[in-house]
Design an enzyme around this catalytic site. Structure first.
Site, mmCIF file in Angstrom:
data_model
loop_
_atom_site.group_PDB
_atom_site.id
_atom_site.type_symbol
_atom_site.label_atom_id
_atom_site.label_comp_id
_atom_site.label_asym_id
_atom_site.label_seq_id
_atom_site.Cartn_x
_atom_site.Cartn_y
_atom_site.Cartn_z
ATOM 1 N N SER A 294 -24.671 -37.379 -12.909
ATOM 2 C CA SER A 294 -23.337 -37.900 -12.637
ATOM 3 C C SER A 294 -23.407 -39.417 -12.506
ATOM 4 C CB SER A 294 -22.769 -37.309 -11.347
ATOM 5 O OG SER A 294 -21.606 -38.009 -10.968
ATOM 6 N N THR B 153 -20.593 -37.292 -18.580
ATOM 7 C CA THR B 153 -19.746 -38.441 -18.900
ATOM 8 C C THR B 153 -20.626 -39.680 -19.079
ATOM 9 O OG1 THR B 153 -19.420 -38.857 -16.539
ATOM 10 C CG2 THR B 153 -17.751 -37.518 -17.675
ATOM 11 N N TYR C 199 -14.480 -29.758 -21.546
ATOM 12 C CA TYR C 199 -13.799 -30.144 -20.305
ATOM 13 C C TYR C 199 -12.531 -30.935 -20.635
ATOM 14 C CZ TYR C 199 -12.733 -32.684 -15.996
ATOM 15 O OH TYR C 199 -12.088 -33.223 -14.924
ATOM 16 N N ARG D 126 -14.177 -41.066 -11.422
ATOM 17 C CA ARG D 126 -15.244 -41.419 -10.492
ATOM 18 C C ARG D 126 -15.067 -40.588 -9.215
ATOM 19 N NH1 ARG D 126 -12.442 -46.661 -10.676
ATOM 20 N NH2 ARG D 126 -10.992 -46.844 -8.890
ATOM 21 N N LEU E 230 -13.534 -28.734 -13.881
ATOM 22 C CA LEU E 230 -12.213 -28.100 -13.845
ATOM 23 C C LEU E 230 -12.073 -27.250 -12.589
ATOM 24 C CD1 LEU E 230 -11.368 -26.997 -17.502
ATOM 25 C CD2 LEU E 230 -10.285 -28.765 -16.154
#
Length: 525
Positions: free
Chosen positions: A309, A380, A498, A211, A163
């Site tokens: 990530s 994620t 998030y 992405r 964020l």
């Protein structure tokens, strides 16, 4: 004689003409007009004199009435504006969830544009004192108070990195109610990340695919931003503007954590490697992380090492035990060298996709071997969960978005998050396993298979070790108070959000905490 007769005749004709045919002389004109003008003015003055006593009170009364109306209108406007200010700047206002969020999606079809504009707006509103904030200090009741790293936190809710990628709005985010705000991730050198478009919404699922690829302005930029924040705080607190004032605040003289600068709250700073740094060169990768730590550690309460990530090629390969241990040792050593009285704690953010027993065990071994203080589970996912509710058919646009490359985040990740937290908690609570322990365990297992008196054999994992328990933060799919309590009960100390905030608006943290209080009250009954 003739001329005299003619003169007499003309005189007689003139005398016989009517008076109206006489042409008055200029003196006669003046003489004739003056009486009329005088009488006209006299008449006007007389009329004014007669009417003025009756008209003056009417005009005065009219002016007084107009003044009263203006006062009432002005007061009404002021009250309306003040009431609007109180409502719109309160995180409990439902308009933040049901009005602002849909409007932003409508105005900015591209999710990244919406993200950027949202950050700008929140920063401007904060500068003007018009930002949303949690009113009434609901955490003062102590119901949600928790302890993390020796700090007493006002509540167990956090905002995950993403964020606030560049540490532009940590203070406005803190104002919305969380006890922890994570900024970043940042890389040593500035990098653009992946080409746009790179963020996609799935509104029916309250989910997203991104992405970004760790787009960053670089560690030096973030360090400058956070340094300025500390200096402004030092000045406001009466310490002055010099370097010594900054050091006094960072060393605890202000009585607040050096990162968050707010009692009962902590600031986490996420660090990562540059995309172009070869994954196979572990020394180079470690240098990337250490570079970030050396610049940012003094302004952080917690440092988060991002090796999970899904949008940076090869990054998740670093979660193997050997490379992860090397990287984390470098970060921990750099953190311990921070020029500050108290040192920042170090956590590692791991992927929800690395979920085999072997992978989780290897990560836990790296955590113990490196001296890292905790784990953030997870991030994620590259997987694409089934739509909710079961059998729901996604709109065509969302079906297309689902095919995009990137990490998926949304409510569907929640069950996996709870399960992973429980597994990490169980493994980490066993403590570090030495080589001797592993050998004893192997012998004990072999003996159990052959000895009938197996209950008298030593335990598989000896418990004689004394160790400081590792802290777990949970992130992934948390959208309400019941879910937050579930991950806490599974073994996490903090529930982080998030995507839930993206769809729920700036009042999400306040709402989740209210729901947690209700759940706790229901449990108490």
């Amino acid at each position: 004689m003739a001329s005299s007769s003619r003169a007499l005749a003309l005189g007689a004709r003139a005398a016989a003409l009517p008076r109206c045919c006489h042409r008055p002389s200029i003196p006669q004109q003046r003489g004739g007009l003056r009486p009329r003008i005088s009488s006209r003015y006299a008449s006007t003055e007389s009329t004014a004199a007669e009417s003025s006593p009756a008209e003056i009170p009417k005009k005065a009364g009219k002016k007084a009435g107009n003044g009263l109306k203006r006062t009432i209108l002005g007061t009404s406007l002021a009250v309306t504006l003040f009431a609007g200010y109180i409502y719109f700047t309160d995180t409990r206002a439902s308009i933040h969830r049901y009005g602002v969020v849909p409007i932003i999606r409508l105005i900015y079809p591209d999710a990244e544009d919406a993200h950027h504009e949202g950050v700008k707006a929140l920063r401007r509103l904060y500068d003007l004192g018009l930002h949303p904030r949690e009113r009434g200090n609901p955490d003062a009741d102590g119901v949600l108070e928790t302890e993390v790293f020796g700090y007493k936190l006002s509540n167990p809710i956090g905002i995950s990195a993403g964020l606030d990628k560049h540490a532009e709005i940590p203070d406005p985010l803190f104002e919305t109610g969380p006890a922890i705000v994570e900024v970043g991730g940042t890389t040593p050198l500035p990098q653009e990340g992946n080409p746009r478009p790179r963020v996609f919404r799935l509104p029916s699922q309250h989910a997203m695919i991104n992405r970004y690829g760790l787009n960053s302005k670089g560690a030096d930029h973030m360090a400058a931003v956070l340094r300025q924040r500390v200096r402004e705080f030092a000045y406001a607190a009466g310490f002055g503007l010099h370097v010594l004032a900054e050091e006094r605040v960072l060393n605890g003289e202000a009585g607040v954590p050096p990162g968050s600068l707010i009692p009962g709250k902590l600031l986490a700073v996420q660090v990562a490697k540059n995309k172009l740094t070869p994954d196979s060169d572990i020394e180079a990768v470690t240098r990337d992380y250490v570079y970030c730590v050396n610049r940012l550690a003094k302004y952080a309460d917690i440092l988060v090492v991002n090796v999970s990530s899904p949008n940076t090629p090869g990054l998740r390969d670093l979660q193997a035990t050997a490379p992860l241990t090397a990287i984390l040792k470098g970060v921990v050593n750099a953190a311990k060298s921070t020029d500050r009285k108290t040192k920042p704690y170090v956590m590692v953010k791991v992927s929800p996709d690395e979920d085999s027993d072997e992978q989780i065990t290897g990560i836990c071994d790296a955590v113990w071997q490196s001296g890292v203080d905790g784990v953030i589970v997870g991030n994620t996912t590259n997987r694409r969960p089934e739509p909710l509710p079961k059998g729901f058919v996604l709109p065509e646009k969302e079906q297309a978005a689902l095919k995009e490359t990137g990490g998926y985040s949304g409510p569907q990740l929640f069950d996996r998050t709870v399960a992973l937290v429980a597994r990490y908690r169980a493994l980490l609570d066993k403590g570090p396993i030495s080589k001797a322990d592993e050998k004893a365990s192997e012998l004990a297992e072999a003996a159990r298979a052959t000895e009938p008196d197996a209950e008298n054999l030593p335990p598989t994992h000896p418990e004689e070790h004394t160790h400081t328990p590792k802290v777990i933060f949970a992130t992934g799919g948390i959208t309400n108070g019941k879910q937050a309590l579930s991950v806490l009960n599974a073994g996490a100390s903090v529930a982080m959000m998030y995507t839930g905030i993206v769809y729920g608006g700036v009042g999400t943290v306040t709402r989740v905490k209210q729901e947690m209080r209700k759940e706790k009250q229901a449990e108490g009954k």
